[in-house]
Design a protein around this motif. Structure first.
Motif, PDB file in Angstrom:
ATOM      1  N   GLY A  42      59.433  11.768  11.799  1.00 43.47           N
ATOM      2  CA  GLY A  42      57.993  12.410  12.076  1.00 43.47           C
ATOM      3  C   GLY A  42      57.400  12.993  12.650  1.00 43.47           C
ATOM      4  N   ILE A  43      55.857  13.543  12.796  1.00 46.34           N
ATOM      5  CA  ILE A  43      56.181  13.270  13.839  1.00 46.34           C
ATOM      6  C   ILE A  43      53.882  13.516  14.261  1.00 46.34           C
ATOM      7  CG2 ILE A  43      54.764  16.343  14.889  1.00 46.34           C
ATOM      8  CD1 ILE A  43      56.376  17.403  13.706  1.00 46.34           C
ATOM      9  N   GLY A  48      43.736  16.119  15.848  1.00 48.75           N
ATOM     10  CA  GLY A  48      43.375  17.010  14.339  1.00 48.75           C
ATOM     11  C   GLY A  48      44.241  18.246  14.537  1.00 48.75           C
ATOM     12  N   THR A  49      45.874  18.110  14.311  1.00 48.99           N
ATOM     13  CA  THR A  49      46.647  18.256  14.698  1.00 48.99           C
ATOM     14  C   THR A  49      47.763  18.315  13.199  1.00 48.99           C
ATOM     15  OG1 THR A  49      47.845  17.635  15.621  1.00 48.99           O
ATOM     16  CG2 THR A  49      47.104  19.029  17.222  1.00 48.99           C
ATOM     17  N   CYS A  50      46.879  17.799  11.658  1.00 53.40           N
ATOM     18  CA  CYS A  50      47.688  17.249  10.675  1.00 53.40           C
ATOM     19  C   CYS A  50      48.702  18.695  10.111  1.00 53.40           C
ATOM     20  CB  CYS A  50      46.992  16.322   9.845  1.00 53.40           C
ATOM     21  SG  CYS A  50      45.936  17.504   9.414  1.00 53.40           S
ATOM     22  N   TYR A  51      48.178  19.850  10.536  1.00 50.55           N
ATOM     23  CA  TYR A  51      48.015  21.538  10.038  1.00 50.55           C
ATOM     24  C   TYR A  51      49.058  21.836  10.692  1.00 50.55           C
ATOM     25  CZ  TYR A  51      45.757  23.248  13.724  1.00 50.55           C
ATOM     26  OH  TYR A  51      45.120  23.733  15.463  1.00 50.55           O
ATOM     27  N   LEU A  52      49.404  21.497  12.024  1.00 56.04           N
ATOM     28  CA  LEU A  52      50.799  22.309  12.818  1.00 56.04           C
ATOM     29  C   LEU A  52      51.514  21.204  12.957  1.00 56.04           C
ATOM     30  CD1 LEU A  52      51.830  23.482  15.065  1.00 56.04           C
ATOM     31  CD2 LEU A  52      50.733  21.844  16.623  1.00 56.04           C
ATOM     32  N   ASN A  53      51.768  20.008  12.043  1.00 55.01           N
ATOM     33  CA  ASN A  53      52.662  18.314  12.175  1.00 55.01           C
ATOM     34  C   ASN A  53      53.193  19.293  10.944  1.00 55.01           C
ATOM     35  OD1 ASN A  53      51.803  17.714  13.918  1.00 55.01           O
ATOM     36  ND2 ASN A  53      51.015  15.773  13.160  1.00 55.01           N
ATOM     37  N   GLU A 110      60.269   7.309  15.285  1.00 55.61           N
ATOM     38  CA  GLU A 110      59.910   6.783  14.617  1.00 55.61           C
ATOM     39  C   GLU A 110      58.502   8.704  14.216  1.00 55.61           C
ATOM     40  OE1 GLU A 110      56.808   4.282  11.519  1.00 55.61           O
ATOM     41  OE2 GLU A 110      56.566   5.260  13.738  1.00 55.61           O
ATOM     42  N   ALA A 111      58.769   8.982  14.785  1.00 60.27           N
ATOM     43  CA  ALA A 111      57.364  10.582  15.241  1.00 60.27           C
ATOM     44  C   ALA A 111      57.505  10.362  16.294  1.00 60.27           C
ATOM     45  CB  ALA A 111      56.320   9.632  14.684  1.00 60.27           C
ATOM     46  N   ASN A 362      53.964  12.439   6.646  1.00 61.26           N
ATOM     47  CA  ASN A 362      52.244  12.044   6.204  1.00 61.26           C
ATOM     48  C   ASN A 362      52.385  12.089   7.844  1.00 61.26           C
ATOM     49  OD1 ASN A 362      49.360  12.133   7.027  1.00 61.26           O
ATOM     50  ND2 ASN A 362      49.723   9.956   4.710  1.00 61.26           N
ATOM     51  N   ASP A 363      51.604  13.135   8.733  1.00 57.93           N
ATOM     52  CA  ASP A 363      52.305  12.935  10.561  1.00 57.93           C
ATOM     53  C   ASP A 363      53.614  12.236  10.287  1.00 57.93           C
ATOM     54  OD1 ASP A 363      50.089  14.921  10.608  1.00 57.93           O
ATOM     55  OD2 ASP A 363      48.801  13.125  10.474  1.00 57.93           O
TER      56      ASP A 363
END
Length: 1145
Positions: A42-43, A48-53, A110-111, A362-363
């Motif tokens: 994941g990332i 607030g960067t869920c849209y970028l991920n 993991e991310a 999810n992230d």
């Protein structure tokens, strides 16, 4: 990989210093967790960067994009090592994307982190904490990549992969001439509401023909005149959107009827209206177009019962939940696979692991998900905001299957391999560190019991050993290891948990159960373990446990001179006592045969004083008396005449428990100093502070007999003077408070200091002050206040200001004293004009209720009163240009006069007496039964008074009651559960309403939104599904829609009581205005009127004025208190999303 982590030699020992044994072990930064069983990365979210991920994961799972980016080598993009060189052109954004994609493919974590990538964007921490639109980010990122790749082989990467063209065609129906216009696109925007799938959405937006006819003809250049034409759009060259729908499908009635029902609320509609909707949609009726082939409309609906459900009387039709899917199956698209999403490739997935093909990313978390769960989670909820599609014909080469290293550049492969080796090493080290504890072994033979606790005999080095041990091992293993280390040990070995306390080392708990691991025994890192035989240390029997924990107390007593006499000097000495010992043992320890013990906890402020211990409490333990480490105990010999306590039974230690007060010179006498700082304790007398302030302010000594101290609140207002005989604690003055030194004496214990003002509208700072005897009567107090304010006359009475700063109940008993009425110093009394009625009588102001609607139209039964005033009456409109924010309602009240009536009289008698008032005569009301009575609250009708025969006393009206009367065309008899509502129908096309009509709604039948909607629909003879209603809130100039459909949709989440309209959020009551909209002629969602817009604007202006007034008052009070005002924090301006890219042209 784990080396000798589990070898037998798992313990290491070092002879450490005693003091170092308690140092906390610094916990190393743990390496990132490895991938879970999905083997996908994941990332991490930066805040607030869920849209970028989500966008980066989508691009990463697009092999064509990922591998095209990987194909660009360092010779074209540059390298990270050269990015700081002045002349080097390093394309940092593509390089960071390459590294991120390589980490997502190959790095065992993991991310992954996007910090380096966002740094290359030029983003700050503030930007990373803001949410942005993912479609906007996609376009900006593609633009940044195009700019970064200028001059490389990947200059057309974005255009090659995502570019498309829309062709707009207009075909002339006369000459068949085709006019074309092309538009480029990277993404298509479609409306998905009320459509069954993506194909329908694309067909509605880009395929469906737009016909130019009637009043909307097209000017054909070939024909040189206005003609009929058809406009359509096509995708070129990749996708032909027209193929998604054939002419037969567009013309089929099943699809048209389904589309109509999907647009309706709850997907249901009367069959008659369905036919009308069909006529409106295709321009021709069912009978003319489909009856010959498919039969009547109702028969067609019956034949397709798997899609449509008819009611028992066949008047209403509903679309079944699976009707949408069923209809889709009846019409398979020719090119359906063009937009069918293939299962995402799993580049990091081990082929030996059997996992689903769909993953929920999810992230940082990646979880497998079944396709049916995706449909259940997202279908029909319009959750998908941005969709990426990939051609199903695209084939991956065989060597790319289950090979995450495919296409990755060699330098990134080497970097990821080295990073994985480093991660493995760090995880092994972290695993070892996380599963070991450092124990401090205190060896019993090296200790002795002294002064109530254990202490080392010789040196700390020989008494304490540090042991690092694996906490997954058992307690028996720990004991065996200690036996091997301590070759000199003989006899039994007991391990106990000990702790260092101020008195020394104390044993709390003995460890038992050799089969338990150290984790199970809850031994913490850095724990102190006492190694002994479990009975005695140095021949002394040791008590263990928290009950006998040693306490280090500070004992204070008078010093003894060399001659044996008591001195006046107080000495302080530490003593250790078991916490379960009696308090009286202190006297024994100090060899005092008889004495008095005073206790004062060290954690309490000095102002709390000392408390003497009674003889009965001397037998209680130290813990029962609440004493702990550091507590102070004062010992005084009972035969000593020199008392350590003051007359106030307080005692101040050598460490002065002193604070400060600020005293300002408000005596209107010139002085060199305006403010002084006076030291004091909570037991200092106010008189002493006042005299000291006069001296330090260098004022005249005469002020000592004619001055007082008054507290100053945070708004700069002077409060009631403080009596000189009070201590600061008795006066409830806190340290650091500001006091004003004012002229005049403070009131004595039998006097009252009162504020008073004229009228009920009191502005801050306008009150007058007076000192009166507490035994003075209300009548005499009123006379004194009238004399001081310079007002003459007897038509006045007193009211006490309540906690809302409004006029409260009047002081009716004029012969009663202020003390009997519980009037206290500092209270505010209001002088209100008008005499009070005799006891048992009410003086009721009577108003004429002039009804107005929210639109501003008057609806009085007497139109002439709308513009002219009545004889003997005065207009008082509750809504005017200068109305306050609490009085915005469009209600006009005409004052008629006062009625003095007994509390035992009935409501009908009140109406009868009101009809005798002179201004009432011109209204022509035939009888009291034709009047409706309301209480007046905030110059608006409030509570409805229902029963004419009920005595006024039972209504509990109070002495401040005002009544307004509303005329009726005929008498009424409202029940206790009936709610009287004002209903007004909205005029279509205008922001106004028709005159109000009274509607009686029986709330006993449920009180729900559905019940009220049905009552309104019956009242206006409309279908219940064709009306919308809303409650009007005149104080806010807002309308709140009342809908029962929302409650049906979410009834699983709501409790039953929330449907009750007389509760939150509607609070429906008598007199409320209900707006009604007829959806057959008015489909506008707005309920508001022009008056509402004006009222909201006025509210904003008033709020701005109040804020400016508060700021001015705060600035003024800051000047009085000589405190600087803290500047308001300015709000940073909003910035748009951007990515900074260097120039590579």
């Amino acid at each position: 990989m784990f080396g000798d982590l589990f070898e037998e030699e798992y313990s290491t020992v070092s002879n450490n210093q005693y003091g170092k044994g308690k140092k906390l072990k610094t916990k190393a930064l743990e390496p990132p967790a490895p991938r879970e069983f999905t083997n996908l990365s994941g990332i991490r979210n930066q805040g607030g960067t869920c849209y970028l991920n989500s966008l980066l994961q989508t691009l990463h799972f697009t092999p064509e994009f990922r591998e095209a980016l990987f194909s660009l080598g360092p010779e074209e993009l540059g390298s990270f090592e050269d990015k700081d060189k002045p002349d080097a052109k390093v394309r940092i954004i593509p390089l960071q994307l390459q590294r991120l994609f390589a980490q997502l493919l190959l790095l065992d974590q993991e991310a992954a982190s996007t910090t380096d990538l966002t740094d290359s964007f030029g983003w700050t921490s503030n930007e990373e904490m803001r949410q942005h639109d993912v479609q906007e980010l996609n376009r900006i990122l593609f633009s940044a990549l195009e700019t970064s790749l200028v001059g490389t082989s990947g200059h057309d990467l974005i255009n090659r992969l995502y570019h498309g063209t829309i062709v707009n065609q207009i075909v002339c129906k006369e000459c068949k001439n085709v006019s074309e216009r092309q538009e480029d696109f990277l993404d298509l925007t479609v409306a998905v509401k009320n459509v069954s799938g993506l194909e329908d959405a694309l067909w509605n937006m880009y395929v469906e023909e737009e016909v130019f006819d009637c009043d909307n003809l097209y000017h054909c250049g070939t024909c040189d005149r206005l003609v009929k034409a058809a406009k359509e759009e096509k995708s070129k060259p990749d996708v032909n959107l027209k193929d998604l729908q054939s002419e037969e499908e567009i013309d089929h009635p099943l699809m048209i009827l389904k589309a109509i029902l999907l647009e309706e609320e709850n997907n249901l509609i009367p069959v008659d209206q369905l036919g009308q909707k069909l006529l409106k949609k295709i321009g021709i009726s069912w009978n003319k177009k489909y009856r010959k082939q498919h039969g009547p409309l109702r028969k067609f609906l019956q034949l397709h019962s798997q899609i449509f459900l008819l009611s028992s009387d066949e008047s209403i039709v509903r679309l079944l939940k699976n009707g949408s899917l069923q209809a889709e199956s009846d019409f398979q698209r020719n090119d359906q696979q063009i937009f069918e999403t293939l299962p995402p490739e799993s580049p990091g997935l081990n082929s030996s692991i059997s996992c689903p093909h769909w993953f929920d990313i999810n992230d940082s978390k990646v979880q497998p998900i079944r396709e049916k769960d995706i449909e259940q989670q997202f279908q029909g909820k319009e959750s998908a905001y941005m969709l990426f599609y990939r051609k199903s014909q695209l084939q991956r080469p065989p060597e790319a299957r289950a090979n995450p290293r495919y296409g990755v550049p060699c330098h990134l492969l080497n970097e990821m391999d080295a990073a994985n080796i480093e991660l493995q090493t760090k995880r092994a080290e972290c695993d070892s560190a996380n599963n070991t504890v450092e124990l401090h072994l205190h060896l019993g033979p090296q200790y002795h019991f002294f002064n109530g606790a254990l202490h080392p005999v010789v040196s700390q080095t020989e008494s304490v050993w540090d042991l690092t041990f694996d906490k997954r091992k058992t307690l028996g293993d720990l004991r065996q290891s200690i036996f091997q280390l301590l070759e000199f040990w003989e006899g039994d070995m007991v391990l106990s948990v000990a702790k260092l306390v101020p008195a020394g080392l104390h044993i709390y708990q003995t460890l038992g159960g050799d089969e338990l691991t150290l984790c199970e025994t809850e031994i913490a890192d850095g724990e102190d373990i006492f190694v002994w035989n479990g009975v005695e240390v140095g021949g002394v029997h040791i008590q263990t446990g928290i009950d006998c924990e040693p306490l280090l107390l500070n004992v204070l007593h008078l010093d003894t001179s060399s001659e044996g006499e008591k001195c006046c000097q107080v000495i302080e000495s530490p003593h250790v006592f078991p916490s379960n010992a009696e308090v009286g043992t202190v006297l024994t320890a100090l060899a005092i045969p008889a004495g008095v013990i005073f206790i004062n906890s060290a954690g309490c402020p000095g102002g709390e004083g000392w408390m003497a211990i009674s003889k009965e409490d001397m037998r209680k333990t130290f813990r029962e008396q609440g004493l702990g480490n550091g507590s102070s105990v004062l010992i005084q010999d009972s035969h000593d005449d020199n008392s350590l306590l003051t007359k106030e039974e307080k005692w101040v230690t050598s460490i002065n428990e002193i604070d400060w007060l600020h005293v300002k010179n408000l005596c209107q006498v010139d002085s060199e100093e305006k403010q002084v700082k006076i030291s004091a304790t909570v037991n200092t007398m106010v008189f002493d502070i006042r005299i000291k302030a006069i001296k330090e302010l260098k004022l005249m000594k005469e002020l000592a007999d004619n001055s007082c101290l008054r507290p100053i609140d945070r708004n700069g207002k002077l409060l009631c003077p403080v009596p000189d005989s009070y201590t600061l604690k008795e006066a409830e003055l806190k340290m650091g408070s500001s006091l004003g030194l004012c002229l005049g004496k403070a009131p004595s214990s039998c006097q009252l200091f009162l504020f008073f003002a004229m009228g009920s509208d009191v502005q801050p700072g306008t009150e007058m002050e007076i000192i009166v005897e507490e035994t003075i009567s209300v009548r005499d107090c009123l006379k004194l206040m009238l004399e001081k304010s310079g007002v003459q006359g007897d038509a006045w009475h007193l009211r006490k200001m309540d906690w809302c700063y409004e006029a409260g109940e009047p002081l009716c008993e004029e012969d009663a004293t202020l003390k009997e009425l519980l009037i206290c110093s500092g209270d505010t009394l209001l002088l209100i004009e008008g005499q009070l009625p005799p006891p048992g009588f009410l003086k009721v102001p009577i108003w004429w209720y002039q009804l107005q609607g929210p639109s501003g139209h008057c609806e009085s039964h007497q139109d002439q009163t709308n513009c002219t005033s009545s004889r003997g009456g005065v207009w008082r409109a509750a809504f005017s240009q200068g109305a306050s924010v609490n009085e915005p309602a469009p209600v006009s009240l005409l004052y008629l006069g006062d009625v003095e009536i007994s509390e035992d009289a009935a409501l009908a008698e009140l109406k009868s007496q009101a009809m005798t008032l002179p201004p009432f005569l011109e209204f022509g009301v035939p009888s009291p039964a034709h009047l409706r009575a309301w209480t007046v609250e905030r110059k608006r009708p409030g509570r409805l008074l229902r029963t004419d025969r009920q005595p006024l006393r039972e209504y509990k009206l109070g002495r401040r009651i005002e009544i307004c009367l509303e005329p009726l065309q005929k008498g009424e008899n409202l029940g206790p559960q009936d709610v009287l509502l004002r209903t007004q129908v909205r005029i279509p096309g205008e922001r106004t309403y028709a005159p109000a009509l009274d509607l009686v709604w029986n709330a006993a039948q449920g009180g729900t939104a559905g019940s009220l909607r049905q009552r309104v629909a019956d009242f206006y003879c409309l279908p219940v599904e064709k009306i919308e209603i809303a409650k009007y809130f005149p104080e806010k100039f807002e309308w709140l829609p009342i809908s029962s459909w929302n409650q049906q949709i979410t009834k699983r989440k709501k409790k039953k009581k929330q449907d009750y309209l007389q509760g939150a959020p509607y609070y429906l009551k008598d007199g409320d205005t209900i707006g009604v909209k007829n959806l057959l002629v008015d489909d506008n969602d707005d309920f508001s009127t022009i008056r509402d817009d004006i009222g909201k604007e006025k509210q904003k202006q008033r709020a701005l004025g109040r804020r400016q007034s508060r700021e001015a008052l705060h600035e003024q009070s800051s000047c009085i208190l000589s405190s600087a005002e803290t500047p308001a924090r300015t709000r940073a301006p909003e910035t748009s999303l951007s990515i900074h890219v260097g120039s590579f042209r």
